[in-house]
Design a protein around this motif. Structure first.
Motif, mmCIF file in Angstrom:
data_model
loop_
_atom_site.group_PDB
_atom_site.id
_atom_site.type_symbol
_atom_site.label_atom_id
_atom_site.label_comp_id
_atom_site.label_asym_id
_atom_site.label_seq_id
_atom_site.Cartn_x
_atom_site.Cartn_y
_atom_site.Cartn_z
ATOM 1 N N THR A 265 0.827 -1.207 0.000
ATOM 2 C CA THR A 265 0.000 0.000 0.000
ATOM 3 C C THR A 265 0.859 1.253 0.000
ATOM 4 O OG1 THR A 265 -0.277 -0.542 2.306
ATOM 5 C CG2 THR A 265 -2.206 -0.694 0.937
ATOM 6 N N LEU B 182 -2.863 4.916 -4.828
ATOM 7 C CA LEU B 182 -4.227 4.627 -4.376
ATOM 8 C C LEU B 182 -5.140 4.314 -5.560
ATOM 9 C CD1 LEU B 182 -6.414 4.553 -2.238
ATOM 10 C CD2 LEU B 182 -6.562 7.011 -2.339
ATOM 11 N N LEU C 96 -5.040 0.784 -6.438
ATOM 12 C CA LEU C 96 -5.777 0.005 -5.438
ATOM 13 C C LEU C 96 -7.282 0.092 -5.693
ATOM 14 C CD1 LEU C 96 -4.317 -1.460 -3.149
ATOM 15 C CD2 LEU C 96 -5.034 0.349 -1.621
ATOM 16 N N ILE C 97 -7.739 1.292 -6.051
ATOM 17 C CA ILE C 97 -9.165 1.477 -6.350
ATOM 18 C C ILE C 97 -9.561 0.616 -7.548
ATOM 19 C CG2 ILE C 97 -10.889 3.136 -7.146
ATOM 20 C CD1 ILE C 97 -9.371 5.272 -5.626
ATOM 21 N N TRP D 264 -8.151 -2.106 -8.552
ATOM 22 C CA TRP D 264 -8.153 -3.503 -8.107
ATOM 23 C C TRP D 264 -9.477 -3.844 -7.439
ATOM 24 C CZ3 TRP D 264 -5.830 -7.705 -9.290
ATOM 25 C CH2 TRP D 264 -4.487 -7.730 -9.633
ATOM 26 N N CYS D 265 -9.877 -3.012 -6.456
ATOM 27 C CA CYS D 265 -11.102 -3.318 -5.713
ATOM 28 C C CYS D 265 -12.309 -3.261 -6.644
ATOM 29 C CB CYS D 265 -11.287 -2.336 -4.566
ATOM 30 S SG CYS D 265 -10.101 -2.575 -3.257
ATOM 31 N N TYR D 266 -12.295 -2.308 -7.558
ATOM 32 C CA TYR D 266 -13.401 -2.144 -8.502
ATOM 33 C C TYR D 266 -13.562 -3.390 -9.363
ATOM 34 C CZ TYR D 266 -16.356 0.422 -11.788
ATOM 35 O OH TYR D 266 -17.397 0.865 -12.545
ATOM 36 N N MET E 232 -15.350 2.081 -2.842
ATOM 37 C CA MET E 232 -14.454 3.145 -2.385
ATOM 38 C C MET E 232 -14.220 3.026 -0.890
ATOM 39 S SD MET E 232 -12.829 5.512 -3.788
ATOM 40 C CE MET E 232 -11.649 6.618 -3.048
ATOM 41 N N THR F 113 -11.730 0.231 -0.227
ATOM 42 C CA THR F 113 -10.387 0.664 -0.620
ATOM 43 C C THR F 113 -9.785 1.594 0.419
ATOM 44 O OG1 THR F 113 -11.337 0.728 -2.822
ATOM 45 C CG2 THR F 113 -9.094 1.469 -2.582
ATOM 46 N N TYR G 44 -6.421 1.124 2.621
ATOM 47 C CA TYR G 44 -5.326 2.068 2.410
ATOM 48 C C TYR G 44 -5.005 2.837 3.688
ATOM 49 C CZ TYR G 44 -2.584 5.461 -0.266
ATOM 50 O OH TYR G 44 -1.579 6.232 -0.766
#
Lengths: 235, 252
Positions: free
Chosen positions: B72, B77, B80-81, B83-85, B102, B105, B109
């Protein structure tokens, strides 16, 4: 959708060249904005410590604005807002010369300058005032004391936050995707749209970012080690 | 020019404040605040658990957490967003709203960043506190719960507030996955007006500035008060300048 297959991306010359272009643009933005930020930070610091009364509030306002407004909003204000207010000739020239990348450099650089100048200032403040008095007692003038006594210690104190902020500038260069600069994240999104291998390309992108971040951290640790007086005394 | 600002605020203040709420999802400034408050509320316990895992003597807790913190810290970021999306709807098999994505994430983070603050707070207390608590008959968990964490967390309050500020700034990145927050509302206004982008985005910047500046102001005064209390009654009149600035901020 087939299983996990990195080679589908890594052996395709089109994807590789898109990735390399993305990395190149990320580094252009990173190095450009880092240089701009550091130059501006030194100017801001000079203005702040100068005897000019007006310097202090101007720099304080500059730092306050850039630290309290999200970087993304600053970039949007530059690209969507200030770009449209520029005189016709200038905006035409910018539009023909990769305006997205230029505004990414300007926006990120101006924002980062605030952080860098604060790092340098707190580094300088942590040098005790006795150092200046001692240097002047030894016959140094103001400039020479600054150059040989205060600055070396102050910059050394400022190194850890400077390194941290250099890494976050590298990560923030990904924000340039919002104003359409063709950097690494942009390339990743594009390859994803063409290849539909989301998992693989995100993996490659994450590893690439991690790799370069760790390299920047490593360079920082090396510089900090070189600047360590205990190590110098031994050498 | 000034007239433009007043007109935009008069016409669109409700959209900027709550989005299209009665007719659509809650958005605007209200959503930004709710999102960051929820994120920090969840990130706080997560960060304590992560810090304890990083200080654990068991490698299977320590190594993955250390890796997660480094990832992280080294990855934007935005990545990372993305990825999660991509991953969260895949795992849950449901149509997850971008607000939740969001939120997850931000919890990961900010949890990773806060865990470093918690860890530093625990380590800076020194081994003696733990030894003393153990000598008094506390077990490990009970010593953490009653002796270590209360002291470490109290010193962390300013860092918590400044993490809240950076969370507010981080929520702007939700723009990329269309989270209906303040930035999203402003770009909606911009799309309706088309002719005054500078005015719209300047208003946006000013709103964020007021929000974050006042929270930073609160963080600084709390920090000064804590420094004074820790210095003890004898040093109560220390000038504010002498208080060490321990606040750790992750910029964005």
């Amino acid at each position: 959708m087939n299983g996990f297959d990195l080679s589908a991306i890594l052996t395709n010359p089109d994807y590789i060249s898109m990735l390399l272009h993305g990395i190149q643009m990320t580094f252009i933005i990173y190095i450009g904005s880092w240089t701009l930020a550091m130059t501006l930070a030194i100017l801001l610091l000079a203005l702040r410590v100068s005897p000019l009364r007006i310097g202090e509030p101007i720099v304080a306002a500059y730092v306050s604005y850039h630290r309290n407004v999200p970087t993304l909003v600053q970039l949007m204000l530059w690209y969507f807002g200030i770009f449209t207010l520029m005189p016709q000739g200038l905006s035409d020239w910018l539009a023909n010369n990769n305006a997205e990348a230029i505004f990414a450099v300007v926006g990120l650089g101006l924002c980062q300058a605030a952080y860098f100048s604060e790092d340098l200032r707190s580094g300088l403040r942590s040098v005790s005032p006795g150092q200046m008095e001692a240097a002047q007692a030894l016959g140094h003038g103001y400039a020479s004391a600054m150059r040989f006594v205060i600055m070396p210690q102050g910059v050394r104190n400022a190194l850890p936050p400077l390194i941290n902020h250099s890494v976050s500038l590298f990560k923030n260069s990904s924000l340039a995707i919002v104003i359409g600069a063709p950097e690494l994240t942009h390339a990743i999104k594009e390859i994803e749209n063409i290849s539909f291998r989301t998992f693989e390309i995100y993996m490659i992108g994450t590893v690439t970012y991690l790799f370069f971040s760790l390299i920047i951290m490593g360079i920082g640790a090396y510089i900090a080690m070189r600047a360590d007086p205990a190590r110098r005394a031994r050498a | 020019m000034i007239q433009d600002f007043i007109t935009i605020i008069q016409d669109y203040w409700l959209l900027l404040l709550i989005g299209q709420y009665p007719n659509g999802p809650l958005g605007g400034l209200a959503n930004t605040l709710i999102l960051s408050a929820l994120a920090i509320a969840f990130a706080f316990p997560v960060s304590i658990l992560m810090a304890l895992a990083r200080l654990s003597k068991w490698w299977f807790l320590r190594w993955p957490m250390t890796a997660l913190v480094y990832v992280t810290r080294g990855v934007p970021l935005l990545m990372l967003i993305l990825w999660c999306y991509f991953v969260i709807p895949l795992w849950t098999g449901a149509d997850v709203p971008s607000f939740l994505i969001m939120l997850v994430t931000l919890v990961i983070y900010q949890g990773a960043f806060l865990s470093e603050v918690v860890r530093a707070g625990i380590v800076s207390l020194g081994q003696g506190q733990m030894d003393a608590a153990r000598a008094l008959g506390h077990g490990y968990m009970s010593a953490m719960r009653f002796v270590i964490l209360p002291q470490a967390l109290y010193n962390m309050i300013p860092s918590m507030i400044s993490t809240f500020v950076s969370t507010i700034k981080d929520t702007t990145l939700g723009y990329v996955i269309n989270v209906p927050d303040l930035t999203f509302a402003a770009s909606q206004v911009n799309n309706q007006l088309l002719t005054q982008p500078f005015q719209v985005f300047l208003i946006l910047a000013v709103v964020y500035y007021i929000l974050c500046w006042s929270l930073t102001f609160v963080a600084n005064s709390v920090e000064r008060r804590i420094a004074r209390r820790r210095a003890g009654p004898r040093n109560a009149r220390l000038p504010a300048e002498a208080a060490p600035l321990k606040t750790i901020t992750e910029q964005l």
